[in-house]
Scaffold this active site. Structure first.
Site, PDB file in Angstrom:
ATOM      1  N   HIS A 116     -10.294 -21.697   3.100  1.00 31.45           N
ATOM      2  CA  HIS A 116     -10.466 -22.775   2.121  1.00 31.45           C
ATOM      3  C   HIS A 116     -11.835 -22.686   1.474  1.00 31.45           C
ATOM      4  O   HIS A 116     -12.823 -22.300   2.099  1.00 31.45           O
ATOM      5  CB  HIS A 116     -10.218 -24.151   2.748  1.00 31.45           C
ATOM      6  CG  HIS A 116     -11.148 -24.543   3.860  1.00 31.45           C
ATOM      7  ND1 HIS A 116     -12.342 -25.215   3.648  1.00 31.45           N
ATOM      8  CD2 HIS A 116     -11.050 -24.386   5.203  1.00 31.45           C
ATOM      9  CE1 HIS A 116     -12.925 -25.451   4.814  1.00 31.45           C
ATOM     10  NE2 HIS A 116     -12.181 -24.962   5.769  1.00 31.45           N
ATOM     11  N   ASP A 157     -13.485 -25.275  -0.126  1.00 29.81           N
ATOM     12  CA  ASP A 157     -14.286 -26.488  -0.088  1.00 29.81           C
ATOM     13  C   ASP A 157     -15.116 -26.578   1.186  1.00 29.81           C
ATOM     14  O   ASP A 157     -14.856 -25.890   2.181  1.00 29.81           O
ATOM     15  CB  ASP A 157     -13.382 -27.719  -0.210  1.00 29.81           C
ATOM     16  CG  ASP A 157     -12.331 -27.773   0.894  1.00 29.81           C
ATOM     17  OD1 ASP A 157     -11.617 -26.764   1.083  1.00 29.81           O
ATOM     18  OD2 ASP A 157     -12.217 -28.807   1.586  1.00 29.81           O
ATOM     19  N   ASP A 191     -17.880 -22.665   8.081  1.00 29.49           N
ATOM     20  CA  ASP A 191     -16.615 -23.343   7.764  1.00 29.49           C
ATOM     21  C   ASP A 191     -16.533 -23.638   6.273  1.00 29.49           C
ATOM     22  O   ASP A 191     -17.013 -24.657   5.811  1.00 29.49           O
ATOM     23  CB  ASP A 191     -16.539 -24.643   8.580  1.00 29.49           C
ATOM     24  CG  ASP A 191     -15.245 -25.396   8.393  1.00 29.49           C
ATOM     25  OD1 ASP A 191     -14.265 -24.800   7.918  1.00 29.49           O
ATOM     26  OD2 ASP A 191     -15.215 -26.596   8.710  1.00 29.49           O
ATOM     27  N   GLU A 238      -9.231 -28.582   1.957  1.00 32.82           N
ATOM     28  CA  GLU A 238      -8.836 -28.594   3.370  1.00 32.82           C
ATOM     29  C   GLU A 238      -9.523 -29.705   4.132  1.00 32.82           C
ATOM     30  O   GLU A 238      -8.928 -30.332   5.017  1.00 32.82           O
ATOM     31  CB  GLU A 238      -9.160 -27.237   4.012  1.00 32.82           C
ATOM     32  CG  GLU A 238      -8.573 -27.045   5.416  1.00 32.82           C
ATOM     33  CD  GLU A 238      -9.501 -27.551   6.527  1.00 32.82           C
ATOM     34  OE1 GLU A 238      -9.044 -27.668   7.674  1.00 32.82           O
ATOM     35  OE2 GLU A 238     -10.681 -27.839   6.236  1.00 32.82           O
ATOM     36  N   GLU A 239     -10.782 -29.961   3.785  1.00 31.66           N
ATOM     37  CA  GLU A 239     -11.530 -30.999   4.489  1.00 31.66           C
ATOM     38  C   GLU A 239     -11.013 -32.400   4.167  1.00 31.66           C
ATOM     39  O   GLU A 239     -11.434 -33.380   4.787  1.00 31.66           O
ATOM     40  CB  GLU A 239     -13.025 -30.904   4.153  1.00 31.66           C
ATOM     41  CG  GLU A 239     -13.680 -29.566   4.506  1.00 31.66           C
ATOM     42  CD  GLU A 239     -13.772 -29.312   6.002  1.00 31.66           C
ATOM     43  OE1 GLU A 239     -13.341 -30.175   6.782  1.00 31.66           O
ATOM     44  OE2 GLU A 239     -14.267 -28.232   6.391  1.00 31.66           O
ATOM     45  N   ASP A 243      -5.154 -17.956   9.599  1.00 27.78           N
ATOM     46  CA  ASP A 243      -6.071 -18.908   8.974  1.00 27.78           C
ATOM     47  C   ASP A 243      -7.291 -19.077   9.880  1.00 27.78           C
ATOM     48  O   ASP A 243      -7.351 -18.502  10.970  1.00 27.78           O
ATOM     49  CB  ASP A 243      -5.363 -20.248   8.750  1.00 27.78           C
ATOM     50  CG  ASP A 243      -6.113 -21.183   7.806  1.00 27.78           C
ATOM     51  OD1 ASP A 243      -7.078 -20.722   7.147  1.00 27.78           O
ATOM     52  OD2 ASP A 243      -5.749 -22.371   7.717  1.00 27.78           O
ATOM     53  N   HIS A 282     -20.323 -28.415  10.229  1.00 32.09           N
ATOM     54  CA  HIS A 282     -20.410 -29.815   9.797  1.00 32.09           C
ATOM     55  C   HIS A 282     -21.707 -30.471  10.248  1.00 32.09           C
ATOM     56  O   HIS A 282     -21.741 -31.667  10.528  1.00 32.09           O
ATOM     57  CB  HIS A 282     -19.210 -30.631  10.316  1.00 32.09           C
ATOM     58  CG  HIS A 282     -17.900 -30.228   9.749  1.00 32.09           C
ATOM     59  ND1 HIS A 282     -16.767 -31.015   9.846  1.00 32.09           N
ATOM     60  CD2 HIS A 282     -17.504 -29.117   9.078  1.00 32.09           C
ATOM     61  CE1 HIS A 282     -15.739 -30.403   9.268  1.00 32.09           C
ATOM     62  NE2 HIS A 282     -16.171 -29.239   8.794  1.00 32.09           N
TER      63      HIS A 282
END
Length: 417
Positions: free
Chosen positions: A3, A5, A38, A72-73, A100, A386
């Site tokens: 992803h 984002d 991520d 995705e987030e 994934d 994160h």
């Protein structure tokens, strides 16, 4: 899959970053910035792999699809969901395998272990709402709506769901591999795991108790992904200091165990709150507006539980580990490890799972073999995901490219998947 984002960076934390959070700079052997782990590392590694193979004159024998969501987030509601719908409409047959983002590799009981995810937990945010009569704060009842809500939330946290393990659980498969290959696993535990794998129920309960009460490698993490978890993440109530609040609510996030379901979670929530509702003479309305308890007058208030956002997700189908696709993935992981770490001890591959969800939630019908795996070691991350100072070691990123190259070439040549 990957992803594009990332989660936002709190501006208040900017001064805590060693390198500006959106710079993508290479400093001290790390690539720094939000998304470096991520999930831009996987995304860029896939693109670099395809680009490098094509530049070398490689022509694929079979179709390879790159699918990159952009939200995705935020559960992939617009990105991955639309991509999956497009693929369902145009794909004539299921994909042989889908890979994934996911967990990587790390030491487990003294053995380097790769842990591709073969399942995902379900997900549901439950809204617990309390309504009571309002009024002036100078003449308060024993409990306001906020007070009742606090009692309910304390009761929820005091009663976590029990943890159980079965031989079919992805986590049992993880520790089973460690029992066979991990030199640092205690002998007594190793013996019980092997007995449990052969159907010994007493041994399985001993293993379960070790997981529930033990303090072995990643014990807290393993407990969190085995059972259905609950976390009170949001709360709201009251409009003014001298006004009795007429409504208060909280959002309780649940990650549903692979052997459970949304229906089972709904039943357990209603059953859990019933004693509190009964004790304080509160009406309890469960999911779908079904009355669970209607106490006699005087009713002091009303509790309503519901699916907060109407987006509950069932646990994912478990990918089989006796398939040719899993064998090919495992072989590719081992080959990529040996190429990047010559002379070092070999790596084992143990099926596992993560605690979170990925964009694969939208792809369940597109393949019987869905894997969540990022070929990097946890020690190659500076500070996790994160969070402040997200970064990946450059050699860890290079390992990703080597892995995707190996996997793509092996899959392209395979006659068995």
């Amino acid at each position: 899959m990957a992803h594009q984002d990332v989660v936002p960076v709190d501006p208040a934390t900017y001064p805590l970053w060693k390198v500006p959070p959106y710079s993508g700079k290479l400093v001290d052997g790390y690539v720094w910035g939000r998304g470096s782990v991520d999930d831009k590392s996987n995304l860029i590694a896939m693109l670099l792999t395809i680009e490098a193979l094509l530049e070398e004159g490689w022509t694929p024998k079979r179709s390879i699809t790159l699918s990159f969501g952009f939200d995705e987030e935020a559960s992939g509601l617009q990105g991955a969901s639309s991509l999956a719908k497009y693929l369902q409409e145009h794909q004539k047959q299921k994909f042989a395998m889908i890979v994934d983002e996911g967990a990587g590799y790390d030491l487990a009981f003294g053995k380097m272990t790769a842990m591709p995810g073969i399942a995902e937990k379900g997900y549901m945010d439950v809204r617990v709402k309390v309504n009571t009569l309002g009024g002036h704060s100078s003449n308060p009842p024993a409990h306001t709506s906020i007070g009742y809500l606090a009692l309910l939330l304390a009761h929820i946290e005091a009663n976590p769901r029990p943890i159980h393990i079965t031989p079919e659980s992805p986590i049992f498969k993880t520790i089973e591999c460690s029992a066979v290959h991990g030199p640092d696993m205690p002998k007594s535990l190793r013996e019980q795991i092997i007995l449990a794998s052969k159907g010994d129920k007493k041994a399985l309960r001993i293993v379960e108790q070790f997981i529930v009460h033990g303090n072995g490698p990643n014990a807290d993490y393993i407990r969190s992904i085995l059972g259905t978890t609950q976390a009170i993440d949001m709360i709201h109530g009251g409009v003014k200091a001298n006004v009795l609040p007429e409504e208060a609510f909280a959002i309780v996030n649940h990650r549903i165990a692979t052997d459970s379901s949304i229906a089972a979670l709904k039943d357990s929530v209603a059953n859990l709150l019933y004693p509190v509702a009964s004790k304080y003479n509160l009406e309890l309305v469960g999911f779908d507006n079904k009355t669970v308890s209607a106490p006699p007058s005087p009713v002091r208030g009303k509790i309503t539980v519901s699916d907060a956002w109407k987006d509950g997700l069932e646990p994912a189908p478990i990918t089989p580990t006796d398939s040719e696709a899993y064998k090919l993935l495992s072989g590719s992981i081992r080959a990529a490890w040996e190429d990047a770490h010559p002379g070092e001890d070999s790596i084992i591959v143990a099926p596992s799972m993560m605690s979170g969800n990925t964009d694969t939630r939208w792809y369940w019908t597109l393949s019987d073999n869905i894997f969540r795996y990022s070929h990097t070691g946890l020690y190659q991350y500076y500070n996790g995901i994160h969070t402040v100072n997200e970064a990946i070691r450059l050699d860890g990123f290079v390992d990703l490219v080597k892995f995707y190259s190996t996997l793509i070439l092996n899959a392209d040549e395979s006659q068995s998947i």
